[in-house]
Enzyme design. Structure first.
Site, PDB file in Angstrom:
ATOM      1  CE  LYS B 212      21.319  80.880-157.735  1.00 17.90           C
ATOM      2  NZ  LYS B 212      20.427  80.516-158.855  1.00 17.90           N
ATOM      3  CD  GLU B 218      21.095  72.274-145.627  1.00 14.61           C
ATOM      4  OE1 GLU B 218      21.244  73.472-145.976  1.00 14.61           O
ATOM      5  OE2 GLU B 218      19.988  71.749-145.477  1.00 14.61           O
ATOM      6  N   GLY B 269      19.603  76.296-159.512  1.00 15.92           N
ATOM      7  CA  GLY B 269      20.457  75.210-159.029  1.00 15.92           C
ATOM      8  C   GLY B 269      20.244  73.917-159.787  1.00 15.92           C
ATOM      9  NE  ARG B 270      13.828  73.610-160.487  1.00 21.77           N
ATOM     10  CZ  ARG B 270      13.622  74.683-159.727  1.00 21.77           C
ATOM     11  NH1 ARG B 270      14.388  74.913-158.676  1.00 21.77           N
ATOM     12  NH2 ARG B 270      12.659  75.541-160.015  1.00 21.77           N
ATOM     13  CD  GLU B 356      14.237  72.668-155.957  1.00 16.16           C
ATOM     14  OE1 GLU B 356      15.172  72.317-156.699  1.00 16.16           O
ATOM     15  OE2 GLU B 356      14.403  73.063-154.792  1.00 16.16           O
ATOM     16  CG  HIS B 387      15.226  41.004-159.899  1.00 14.62           C
ATOM     17  ND1 HIS B 387      15.128  39.642-159.822  1.00 14.62           N
ATOM     18  CD2 HIS B 387      15.679  41.265-161.148  1.00 14.62           C
ATOM     19  CE1 HIS B 387      15.538  39.106-160.947  1.00 14.62           C
ATOM     20  NE2 HIS B 387      15.881  40.062-161.778  1.00 14.62           N
ATOM     21  CE  LYS B 502      16.422  77.183-148.030  1.00 12.07           C
ATOM     22  NZ  LYS B 502      16.997  78.078-149.046  1.00 12.07           N
TER      23      LYS B 502
END
Lengths: 526, 526
Positions: B212, B218, B269-270, B356, B387, B502
């Site tokens: 954005k 990253e 973002g999410r 978040e 399991h 950050k």
């Protein structure tokens, strides 16, 4: 003389509760913090180190934990375990996964054989078989080499081996020992097997059926799925399948398999990555030497776990700090955060290892315990998690202890320099930054931007994730979970909690239901 | 008039606390249990239904939750949100992800445009672009069709789109609308990009850079990684890349990309899977019609979420029950357990979405709250989880509420009949059995085999996981999280908790550190 006592009957439990809690943010600040990071570290095997500087402990807390280790007889209990005591009280079984990778104590005889010899024999049989497959001596009907290996198994026959395969795939490619691609079919959801089968060249695929009992519903169902697919291609399933099972299972002597390799009742599914369950698929994928190195790393870590002093035993110390966090500080979950994409499924394996071992409310004698036992375990690799659920870890209302893992070097070695640093440096910078951010926080007048700190973490640091260090890492967590089970006086090696669901599912499939179960069955059109 | 009040200042909070807790094991037994399963269900969009029979609620608890919905003005707050109020108080932004998939209320004007029109325009531009790529009109330098699309993004630009892609991949292959394989690069770990690049045909790959701000460390690092790889093959990166970004970002008008598609500051973002962030990769992978159907399903669920009566609003009711479990029953985690292999990464997306959004300790005005907010979210698909970690869920010392998801039909339709039932029937039988096992338990004199029950769950049941039902499922959880944020009086749409890490990582990379941070940096050889 070993005494099996509940945690809350030990004097050390009161000592732990009475120790003054550590102000972690303060302890980790300034030069004192620097000294902690230098000193609060215990060497692990294969060049790894367990650093617990950012845990809420100090000399007093550690003193209480040393007392607990002694009073709970952790080293004695481990010794009894690897020398063949019946530690799995529920199922009345020995617990011998350590013997799959080394001889820790006296010979253990069971089923009329020396069990260490038995596990070595299986490893050697697998190695010989894998070598023949790689050489093309064992091949498909057309005499062509197998190129893909597909593990069919669920739970411990899936999560551990799959996580280990993913952890070593890029390393093996880089280091010239990648032999065959591996795939995994686990879920009874038919779309799982369908999708895997559609993604492979069935004619050149070798399937490993993994089931200790030979009766696991999901696994046998998926075996039929695979056999149908082989027959549709005009292939003979018996020429494409091997079995990993116990000697007493119906699969053991069947003509349906090229070969059968053995595990036994003394290896729990979630502890089976170093047995034939992990051995077959990893030896086929990467060659027997890679698997042998993996075992070597695990065995070296096991040796360290024998040490009675927790200050020199990284597995025991990690376990004790976890008990302190769970039973004194009251934290309910633990996040596993490897800063390595190769460990993307390692948290899912630890989730089973830990939650299935110690998610119990009764002690090893079947009596209720009155303290919290195993926590919820979850995690994803960093830095991905930083852009996801770390918000709650930093600023949520509950505190979650964190277990970081980081390596100085990447596996593949390709990198790019942006703004003067490599991606690997950025990756490592992020994990260092997170530890300090969680521990120390940072005050801000705007409380929305305020970080309280006081959020504990540890980190395991290594040079590189390779077969040996992966083995050490795996053994560390297996031993940690074992020691915690000893502290809580649990039987960490059975899993009765999975039984009721199996029984009810059978009733649904037999249409032998009433009440709520019948209505759910109808809603799902079963 | 909307009042933003802390949960513990509401009368309904006291009502909730004073209601007699439900004995779930008893309530779910016998004919009473059957009636609950029939009646405790709310229709969702696209044929889904939210069934809460196995939650620890009854008419009294539900009455308190209805009071809470009313007093907390949940419907009014949602209306204010979709009509363009500044709900994201921290960043002073509108919250408009619902407009990416429909017009819920009045027109929302911002940045001088009608935002609904803006999102539709981006969707149409993406559709036209994808059609040209599929037709070969937009092709690589050699004029050959692109066969693979690779999303470069992290957090919300990765988890949601990746989970949606995996959810629909097999469906698309089965239904003839699979256009291009998609891959994802997210982690700053250089091995992530290296491994993805080694697995694809770079010359026929189209890369989507998603950021954005255009400044995500990253993502920009991985972009350089990819550009290097393209150049090494003698290819022009500008002919292989598109961008999804905000109009004000440095990427928006750059010649480095074939085309740029836009999102804006009003889409977190999410919450961006239904925006261009999910739109580009999903339209390229499956075609624009599949993405349109996905939006249609989400929009239909949003319409249901407008209903003020929680007994008719599945998203609101799910939210309220979660608040009751968190703030009255005191449960700290929630497990998401889809009985569908295609939803294997859906829990990881919900983990970000929920943790978040609501992992916060201050209210929307920046004042501390004195009650627990968002829980830990984790999960894996069933039957795999059975399991693995279900042992703790059944018999652990803490109770974890469960969110099941199940479908009557598989996506691919291949199946095998073993012992008279298909794999799909076995899958569904297992989820039905688990719900009842968790709720009702089963007494046993051997306490190690005893199941106390009283462990609450809900299930969302549908016919098939397809684009529309996936959209409805996604919107359900987005709206659930939003309503819970309203109850807790949080700003669910910022994420200040990710900032400190950050800042510290930058200091590490600049070697501007002291104390603990410097020692960690040294240990990691940065």
């Amino acid at each position: 003389m070993i005494n099996w006592k509940n945690l809350d009957t030990l004097d050390a439990y009161q000592t732990m509760k009475n120790v003054k809690p550590v102000n972690l943010a303060e302890a980790m600040s300034g030069e004192n913090g620097a000294e902690r990071v230098k000193n609060y570290s215990v060497p692990m095997a294969e060049g790894l180190a367990y650093n617990y500087a950012a845990k809420a402990v100090d000399e007093d807390v550690l003193g209480a934990l040393v007392q607990l280790a002694d009073e709970a007889q952790l080293a004695d209990k481990f010794e009894a375990l690897y020398n063949g005591a019946v530690i799995n009280t529920g199922e009345k079984r020995l617990v011998l996964h350590h013997l799959t990778r080394g001889q820790l104590g006296t010979n253990v005889m069971a089923d009329g054989v020396n069990k260490r010899d038995f596990y070595v024999e299986q490893q050697e049989r697998i190695a010989a078989f894998a070598d023949k497959v790689h050489a093309g001596e064992i091949a498909n009907e057309a005499g062509e080499k197998f190129t893909t290996v597909v593990q069919i198994g669920i739970g411990g026959s899936d999560l551990g081996p799959r996580a280990m395969y993913i952890a070593l795939e890029n390393w093996a490619k880089k280091n010239g020992c990648f032999k065959m691609e591996a795939k995994f079919i686990s879920n009874v959801d038919p779309d799982d097997a369908s999708a895997v089968l559609a993604s492979i060249d069935v004619a050149h695929s070798l399937f490993i059926l993994v089931s200790k009992s030979g009766t696991t519903l999901e696994t046998l169902t998926n075996e039929s799925f695979v056999k149908d697919a082989l027959r549709k291609e005009g292939l003979d399933p018996a020429k494409h399948m091997i079995a990993v099972t116990s000697k007493t299972s119906p699969l053991a002597k069947s003509d349906d398999y090229i070969e059968a390799f053995y595990m036994d009742d003394y290896i729990g599914g979630r502890y089976s990555s170093t047995s034939a369950v992990g051995g077959a698929v990893l030896s086929l994928a990467f060659g027997p030497n890679v698997f042998a190195d993996f075992l070597k790393g695990a065995a070296a870590e096991d040796q360290l776990a024998k040490e009675a002093d927790p200050m020199k035993n990284p597995d025991m110390l990690d376990a004790l700090i976890g008990v302190y966090e769970r039973n004194v500080l009251g934290y309910g979950a633990t996040a596993v955060l490897p800063y390595s994409q190769a460990l993307s499924r390692f948290p899912a394996h630890l989730q089973q290892l830990d939650m299935e071992s110690n998610g119990k409310s009764v002690n090893r004698f079947g009596e209720p315990v009155s303290y919290p036992t195993g926590p919820v375990i979850f995690g994803e690799p960093g830095t991905n998690g930083q852009h996801s659920f770390y918000q709650l870890l930093h600023q949520g209302t509950d505190i979650t202890p964190l277990q970081f893992v980081g390596f100085r070097h990447s596996q593949i070695g390709n990198d790019v320099t942006i703004e003067g640093t490599t991606s690997q440096q950025k990756l490592c910078a992020n994990v260092a930054a997170q530890i300090v951010a969680f521990a120390c926080g940072k005050p801000d007048e705007n409380l929305n931007k305020n970080f309280k700190g006081g959020r504990p973490s540890s980190i395991i640091i290594g040079d590189e994730l390779n077969p040996a260090s992966l083995g050490a890492l795996l053994a560390h967590f297996e031993n940690k979970v074992m020691f915690q089970g000893f502290c809580w006086n649990l039987n960490s090696f059975d899993q009765e909690g999975v039984q009721l669901g199996k029984v009810l599912a059978k009733r649904v499939l037999a249409h032998d239901t009433d009440g709520a179960l019948k209505v759910y069955s109808d809603l799902l059109n079963i």
